[in-house]
Design a protein around this motif. Sequence first.
Motif, PDB file in Angstrom:
ATOM      1  N   GLY A  14       0.822  -1.206   0.000  1.00  0.00           N
ATOM      2  CA  GLY A  14       0.000   0.000   0.000  1.00  0.00           C
ATOM      3  C   GLY A  14       0.849   1.245   0.000  1.00  0.00           C
ATOM      4  O   GLY A  14       2.026   1.232   0.373  1.00  0.00           O
ATOM      5  N   ARG A  17       2.794   2.221   3.280  1.00  0.00           N
ATOM      6  CA  ARG A  17       3.409   1.090   3.984  1.00  0.00           C
ATOM      7  C   ARG A  17       4.638   1.494   4.791  1.00  0.00           C
ATOM      8  O   ARG A  17       4.810   1.055   5.933  1.00  0.00           O
ATOM      9  N   LYS A  79      -2.901  -4.280  12.631  1.00  0.00           N
ATOM     10  CA  LYS A  79      -4.245  -3.990  12.140  1.00  0.00           C
ATOM     11  C   LYS A  79      -5.024  -3.084  13.092  1.00  0.00           C
ATOM     12  O   LYS A  79      -5.889  -2.315  12.665  1.00  0.00           O
ATOM     13  N   GLN A  86      -3.338   3.766   4.032  1.00  0.00           N
ATOM     14  CA  GLN A  86      -3.529   2.913   2.860  1.00  0.00           C
ATOM     15  C   GLN A  86      -2.486   1.789   2.912  1.00  0.00           C
ATOM     16  O   GLN A  86      -1.429   1.863   2.279  1.00  0.00           O
ATOM     17  N   GLU A  88      -2.077  -2.732   3.531  1.00  0.00           N
ATOM     18  CA  GLU A  88      -2.622  -4.066   3.713  1.00  0.00           C
ATOM     19  C   GLU A  88      -1.533  -4.933   4.319  1.00  0.00           C
ATOM     20  O   GLU A  88      -0.358  -4.816   3.942  1.00  0.00           O
ATOM     21  N   GLN A  90      -0.371  -8.882   5.163  1.00  0.00           N
ATOM     22  CA  GLN A  90      -0.616 -10.284   4.799  1.00  0.00           C
ATOM     23  C   GLN A  90       0.377 -11.182   5.515  1.00  0.00           C
ATOM     24  O   GLN A  90       1.586 -10.904   5.536  1.00  0.00           O
TER      25      GLN A  90
END
Length: 290
Positions: A14, A17, A79, A86, A88, A90
């Motif tokens: 993102g 990041r 999270k 912006q 994500e 994983q």
Amino acid sequence: MWTLLPSGGLRVTGADRVDFVQGQMTGDLRGAATPGMVACAFLNVRGQIEQFARAYKRADDVYLHLDAAAAAPLMARLKRYIIFDQVEVQDVSDTLRTVHVWEAESLPGWTADGPDVQTFELGGGAVLAGRVNRSGTPGVDLHYLARHEAEVLPALKGAEVELDELDAARIRAGIPDIARDGFVGVLPQEVGLDVGGPLPSISYRKGCYVGQEIMARLEARGQTRYHLARVAGDGWAVGTEVSHAGKVVGQVGLNMGGLGLARLRKDLPEDAEVQVGETPARVQSLTART
């Protein structure tokens, strides 16, 4: 020689990041090269270590190389802090594998005078490699897709060496492993993560992050009550209390080859005879010959 490392990992993508991860970790990711790698800790609000990581800054993502079982709790923490960012996150623990190559010059494809982080093909698979000292000799952590393991491992030179041997070498060299030594929950300066320590992982100039206020106070004060030392002895479990003259003075990490690293009070005399649980032992300076 090479050793399989029990590992976990997170991939952060993102537009925000780098700034997002920068605001959580003790190292200066923003100031790193691209590609680059920064050792760091993730702290609680009291400045105590929750996780240790090596953060790889790449063109399209940030890869956090973690200890086994550390990915899920760190992912949950990150999270919680995502609001308008912006980004994500994983968990890639199941898809990636890591080995440590003890001597960098023995790794095919590695450029000895190149940057600390390199990517190349090995055995037909793409690998990510970072310069890491885990044994007292400059080596390389090699990250690759699990599905390429059958091609990557045969391409490595030398024999596989068990993790116990790597632990014994790093303890002799005075290099802590936060997870394996059980040093989670303590201040980073107490276990060798400070600037100038054997595993420097803190920047005092990078700006705010969780636990930063405590780190700033410690920098201003200039000392902690505990430091990293080595203990000669055998037969103890990780986390066993160390006592001297009837008082608890610290805790020990992993024991290998008759040695272990320990978080001990600084006012303990050098070469002090101590008890690790019920076991007699002797304190060593990290500069002592082993």
